[in-house]
Scaffold this active site. Structure first.
Site, short mmCIF file in Angstrom:
data_model
loop_
_atom_site.label_atom_id
_atom_site.label_comp_id
_atom_site.label_asym_id
_atom_site.label_seq_id
_atom_site.Cartn_x
_atom_site.Cartn_y
_atom_site.Cartn_z
N HIS A 90 0.60 -1.15 -0.11
CA HIS A 90 -0.02 -0.26 -0.20
C HIS A 90 0.57 1.40 0.45
O HIS A 90 2.19 1.38 0.64
CB HIS A 90 -1.18 0.46 1.12
CG HIS A 90 -0.23 -0.19 2.27
ND1 HIS A 90 0.45 0.88 3.23
CD2 HIS A 90 -0.21 -0.66 3.25
CE1 HIS A 90 0.66 0.98 4.05
NE2 HIS A 90 0.81 -0.33 4.54
N ASP A 92 -0.64 4.12 0.77
CA ASP A 92 -0.50 4.98 2.15
C ASP A 92 0.23 4.75 3.39
O ASP A 92 0.41 3.94 3.58
CB ASP A 92 -2.20 5.37 2.24
CG ASP A 92 -3.27 4.10 2.63
OD1 ASP A 92 -2.15 2.85 1.92
OD2 ASP A 92 -3.89 3.89 3.05
N ASP A 122 5.96 0.96 6.85
CA ASP A 122 4.69 0.52 7.18
C ASP A 122 4.38 1.60 5.42
O ASP A 122 3.42 2.42 6.07
CB ASP A 122 4.02 0.55 8.46
CG ASP A 122 2.17 -0.13 7.77
OD1 ASP A 122 2.24 -0.44 7.33
OD2 ASP A 122 1.40 0.85 8.63
N GLU A 156 -5.46 1.32 2.12
CA GLU A 156 -4.91 0.55 2.87
C GLU A 156 -5.55 0.46 4.79
O GLU A 156 -5.70 0.32 5.59
CB GLU A 156 -3.83 -0.32 3.07
CG GLU A 156 -3.56 -2.13 3.70
CD GLU A 156 -2.93 -1.84 4.94
OE1 GLU A 156 -3.35 -2.52 5.53
OE2 GLU A 156 -3.00 -0.37 5.37
N GLU A 157 -5.00 2.35 5.21
CA GLU A 157 -4.92 2.37 6.14
C GLU A 157 -5.76 3.28 6.58
O GLU A 157 -6.72 3.26 7.90
CB GLU A 157 -4.04 3.82 6.75
CG GLU A 157 -2.86 2.98 6.27
CD GLU A 157 -1.90 1.90 7.34
OE1 GLU A 157 -2.36 1.50 8.05
OE2 GLU A 157 0.03 1.75 7.69
#
Length: 447
Positions: A90, A92, A122, A156-157
């Site tokens: 991802h 974001d 991340d 995704e977050e």
């Protein structure tokens, strides 16, 4: 006796350099996802798409919502009969408060052999490593055995509605033939003790059950007795939920994790023995317990409360939010328990829900993931584990894709990888990125 150098395979120096450069430059592109649609991944999507296109690929940029951009590209393999492999990451990141950081969280600063910034762990590191590998293959004329589908996702977050959910629901054809996928949160070094480096590969995820609780009562003056006080009702329900002790539910992935980690400590438990106490076993395996403890049960943590508008006014309704997580197979227990804990005066509903996942640890795919790590760190111990949270693998599972957490990093003793997820001073060592590029190159070519 000096440790033998790890195999280098054929990755060139430019691939190693680009893994660092791309990580740094992606961090500088602020893709903060504050939820409720407040994010814009398009600049990062254009960044990776441009670099993929330079290799001769034809990346597709796809949006459900303007600015919330996903990138998908397919690399043809040499064996048309082989199933395809999905590699996804991802774009974001979660918010970061600059005042709390040693360096600015969107500086991408490279200092003392470390790349700093939000997304360094991340998961812009993995995004960059994959990009570096693909570009190396183009320079060297390398093709993987099976088709590789690369997906860089938005959202995704938060809910993934603009990202992997949108791709799975509206663009399934792009993932035709994919049977397995790899992504974040696995194959990092976890130092479980002296001379005990573990590499946990995620072979499962707990399900997501974010809840909204609502109590309806009788509005009135704060000085009057009110037995239908919505705030009291929701507060009591939240207290019951927060204090609830969930029973142990050992899934196949968690059983395998417990068995393998315990064996490394010289312990050989009978998980099916009458009176087996998982908490006692966790107490015997030291720091490695942190990999397993969150996933032996369902969980329900109160996180938000909303009620009222003035201290002397009893509001007519009150709400609360709960972060619920379910082990695979624990969904029905979760529902019935919440019905009981909320009671007759508080309603609850799913604010966001996603399935729990399990992936086999006796599969050829897992064996090849293990072998790739052991090739480059022969002293490492690869173990399976179940993630306490979730990833885009949940949405891609709708397409029948089995997901593993595999974003390889060799980390030094004292480097707390898990604490840096969504944490202050997120960073990744340059050497860890180089290790990851070598492992990914080897695995993806031979998968």
């Amino acid at each position: 006796m000096a440790e033998a150098p790890a195999p280098q395979d054929s990755v060139d120096g430019l691939a190693l350099d680009e893994s660092v450069t791309f990580t740094s430059e992606l961090i500088r592109i602020d893709t903060t996802n504050r939820g409720d649609g407040d994010c814009r991944e398009r600049p990062a999507a254009e960044y990776v798409a441009e670099r993929l296109a330079a290799t001769g690929l034809e990346p597709a940029l796809l949006e459900r919502t303007p600015g919330r951009t996903n990138v998908v590209a397919r690399i043809p393999g040499t064996d048309p009969s082989a199933p395809a492999l999905l590699v996804h990451g991802h774009l974001d990141v979660v918010p970061a408060e600059a005042a709390d950081w040693t360096v600015h969280p969107f500086s991408g600063e490279v200092r003392d052999g470390t790349v700093w910034g939000r997304g360094a762990i991340d998961m812009k590191n993995m995004d960059a490593m994959v990009l570096a590998v693909v570009r190396y293959w183009a320079r060297a004329g390398i093709r993987p055995r099976r088709d590789i589908v690369i997906a860089y996702t938005a959202d995704e977050e938060a809910s993934a509605d603009d990202g992997s959910g949108f791709l799975a629901d509206q663009h399934a054809a792009l993932f035709e033939g994919c049977t397995e996928g790899i992504s974040e949160s696995g194959a990092f070094t976890f130092h479980a003790g002296p001379h005990m480096p573990l590499y946990p590969i995620a072979a499962g995820e707990r399900g997501t059950g974010w809840l909204k609780l609502t109590a309806h009562g009788k509005a009135g003056h704060g000085s009057k007795v009110n037995r239908a006080n919505a705030v009291s009702a929701v507060a009591a329900a939240v207290a019951r939920i927060g204090q609830h002790e969930w029973p142990v539910r050992l899934t196949p992935t968690v059983r395998a994790a417990l068995t393998e980690i315990a064996a490394l400590h010289g312990i050989h438990p009978d998980l099916d023995a009458p009176g087996f106490d998982v908490d006692e076993l966790l107490g015997k395996i030291g720091p490695a317990a942190a990999l397993v403890a969150p996933t032996v049960r369902n969980s329900s943590n109160p996180t938000m409360l909303e009620a009222g508008y003035k201290v002397n006014v009893i509001p007519g309704h009150a709400t609360a939010y709960i972060d619920g997580r379910t082990v695979p197979g624990g969904e029905e227990e979760f529902r019935t328990t919440l019905d009981r804990l909320t009671g007759p005066t508080v309603d609850w509903e799913f604010h966001h829900q996603e399935v729990a996942l399990q992936a086999p640890v006796d599969s050829p795919t897992y064996a090849k993931l293990r072998a790739a790590i052991e090739r480059f760190d022969p002293e490492g111990h690869v173990v399976p584990y179940c993630m306490s949270g979730g990833t885009d693998a949940k949405q891609f599972s709708r397409l029948g894709i089995t997901g593993y957490g595999f974003s390889p990093l060799k980390l030094p003793v004292g480097f707390d990888y898990q604490a840096l997820f969504h944490g202050v001073d997120e960073r990744v060592p340059v050497d860890a990125l180089h290790f990851g590029v070598r492992v990914l190159d080897h695995y993806l070519r031979t998968a």
